[in-house]
Design a protein around this motif. Sequence first.
Motif, PDB file in Angstrom:
ATOM      1  N   LYS A  35       0.878  -1.253  -0.058  1.00 10.87           N
ATOM      2  CA  LYS A  35       0.036  -0.054   0.155  1.00 10.87           C
ATOM      3  C   LYS A  35       0.799   1.188  -0.049  1.00 10.87           C
ATOM      4  O   LYS A  35       0.508   2.217  -0.790  1.00 10.87           O
ATOM      5  N   VAL A  36       2.054   1.029   0.502  1.00  6.05           N
ATOM      6  CA  VAL A  36       3.051   2.236   0.824  1.00  6.05           C
ATOM      7  C   VAL A  36       3.870   2.582  -0.480  1.00  6.05           C
ATOM      8  O   VAL A  36       4.120   3.660  -0.988  1.00  6.05           O
ATOM      9  N   ASP A  37       4.342   1.281  -1.193  1.00  9.12           N
ATOM     10  CA  ASP A  37       5.336   1.205  -1.856  1.00  9.12           C
ATOM     11  C   ASP A  37       4.708   1.748  -3.078  1.00  9.12           C
ATOM     12  O   ASP A  37       3.820   1.838  -3.656  1.00  9.12           O
ATOM     13  N   GLY A  57       4.429   7.670   7.455  1.00  6.73           N
ATOM     14  CA  GLY A  57       4.350   7.400   9.010  1.00  6.73           C
ATOM     15  C   GLY A  57       3.854   6.143   9.741  1.00  6.73           C
ATOM     16  O   GLY A  57       4.365   5.562  10.509  1.00  6.73           O
ATOM     17  N   LEU A  58       2.621   5.526   8.888  1.00  9.23           N
ATOM     18  CA  LEU A  58       2.177   4.563   9.293  1.00  9.23           C
ATOM     19  C   LEU A  58       3.129   3.383   9.331  1.00  9.23           C
ATOM     20  O   LEU A  58       3.227   2.709  10.266  1.00  9.23           O
ATOM     21  N   LEU A  59       3.816   3.322   8.116  1.00  5.11           N
ATOM     22  CA  LEU A  59       4.689   2.130   7.893  1.00  5.11           C
ATOM     23  C   LEU A  59       5.846   2.288   8.715  1.00  5.11           C
ATOM     24  O   LEU A  59       6.614   1.442   9.144  1.00  5.11           O
ATOM     25  N   HIS A 147      -6.222   2.066   8.177  1.00  2.00           N
ATOM     26  CA  HIS A 147      -5.745   3.471   7.809  1.00  2.00           C
ATOM     27  C   HIS A 147      -5.174   3.747   6.654  1.00  2.00           C
ATOM     28  O   HIS A 147      -5.499   4.672   5.906  1.00  2.00           O
ATOM     29  N   ALA A 148      -4.155   2.877   6.139  1.00  6.53           N
ATOM     30  CA  ALA A 148      -3.469   2.901   4.901  1.00  6.53           C
ATOM     31  C   ALA A 148      -4.210   2.790   4.032  1.00  6.53           C
ATOM     32  O   ALA A 148      -3.944   3.674   2.773  1.00  6.53           O
ATOM     33  N   ASP A 149      -5.195   1.833   3.856  1.00  3.42           N
ATOM     34  CA  ASP A 149      -6.194   1.582   2.648  1.00  3.42           C
ATOM     35  C   ASP A 149      -6.933   3.098   2.450  1.00  3.42           C
ATOM     36  O   ASP A 149      -7.010   3.633   1.256  1.00  3.42           O
ATOM     37  N   ILE A 150      -7.252   3.576   3.348  1.00  3.22           N
ATOM     38  CA  ILE A 150      -8.067   5.044   3.144  1.00  3.22           C
ATOM     39  C   ILE A 150      -7.069   6.096   2.860  1.00  3.22           C
ATOM     40  O   ILE A 150      -7.493   6.823   1.893  1.00  3.22           O
ATOM     41  N   LEU A 151      -5.742   6.252   3.505  1.00  3.11           N
ATOM     42  CA  LEU A 151      -4.845   7.267   3.049  1.00  3.11           C
ATOM     43  C   LEU A 151      -4.595   7.073   1.740  1.00  3.11           C
ATOM     44  O   LEU A 151      -4.393   8.254   0.799  1.00  3.11           O
ATOM     45  N   THR A 158      -5.733   4.757  -5.534  1.00  2.04           N
ATOM     46  CA  THR A 158      -5.427   3.196  -5.426  1.00  2.04           C
ATOM     47  C   THR A 158      -6.167   2.551  -4.489  1.00  2.04           C
ATOM     48  O   THR A 158      -6.262   2.976  -3.356  1.00  2.04           O
ATOM     49  N   THR A 159      -6.709   1.264  -4.778  1.00  2.00           N
ATOM     50  CA  THR A 159      -7.426   0.523  -3.727  1.00  2.00           C
ATOM     51  C   THR A 159      -7.110  -0.896  -3.901  1.00  2.00           C
ATOM     52  O   THR A 159      -6.362  -1.294  -4.702  1.00  2.00           O
ATOM     53  N   GLY A 160      -7.513  -1.417  -3.118  1.00  2.00           N
ATOM     54  CA  GLY A 160      -7.372  -3.027  -3.178  1.00  2.00           C
ATOM     55  C   GLY A 160      -5.812  -3.343  -2.197  1.00  2.00           C
ATOM     56  O   GLY A 160      -5.164  -2.485  -1.744  1.00  2.00           O
ATOM     57  N   ARG A 161      -5.801  -4.537  -2.058  1.00  2.00           N
ATOM     58  CA  ARG A 161      -4.584  -5.185  -1.181  1.00  2.00           C
ATOM     59  C   ARG A 161      -3.321  -5.329  -2.232  1.00  2.00           C
ATOM     60  O   ARG A 161      -2.848  -6.304  -2.588  1.00  2.00           O
TER      61      ARG A 161
END
Length: 161
Positions: A35-37, A57-59, A147-151, A158-161
């Motif tokens: 999600k962050v990459d 920051g989450l990661l 949280h990362a999904d929403i951000l 971008t959505t999905g895992r």
Amino acid sequence: MRRRRRDTPPPRTGSSEAEVLRGFLDYLRTSIAAKVDGAPEPQVRTAAVPSGTNLLGLLNHLTFVERAMFLGDDVTDWQTTFQAAPADSVADVVADYRETVERANEVLDRCTDLGAPLHRPRPNRPAPSIRWALTHMIEETGRHAGHADILRELIDGTTGR
């Protein structure tokens, strides 16, 4: 522009408790790193909510949690872990997280009894059981993956895992 990633279903793991717990934790770890990459600068660092939470920051925070839980590192100020250093790129933070996960898995590979306490470098500190640590990390990683999904969706669709 909306980008959809293929949604990856939960893992099919072995039947032992350890295989299930580790399988789900690794699934969540992979999901949040993905999600962050590739998230764009500077939006990856920009708070999209009043609390100041940002994707990078989450990661970064989860890297510190993994280190504290499985590697025995001390964290004196958890709030500061929610911000990546300005010099750290997205690729740096993702690579650091993945390396930390690899080191944590090396520790877990040596654990044979889920009821045993995790090794701590300083024996005078209480240590949780491996079972508790795995369960906590599933909860912690899953919470922040949500949280990362929403951000990420707010940043570039971008959505999905």
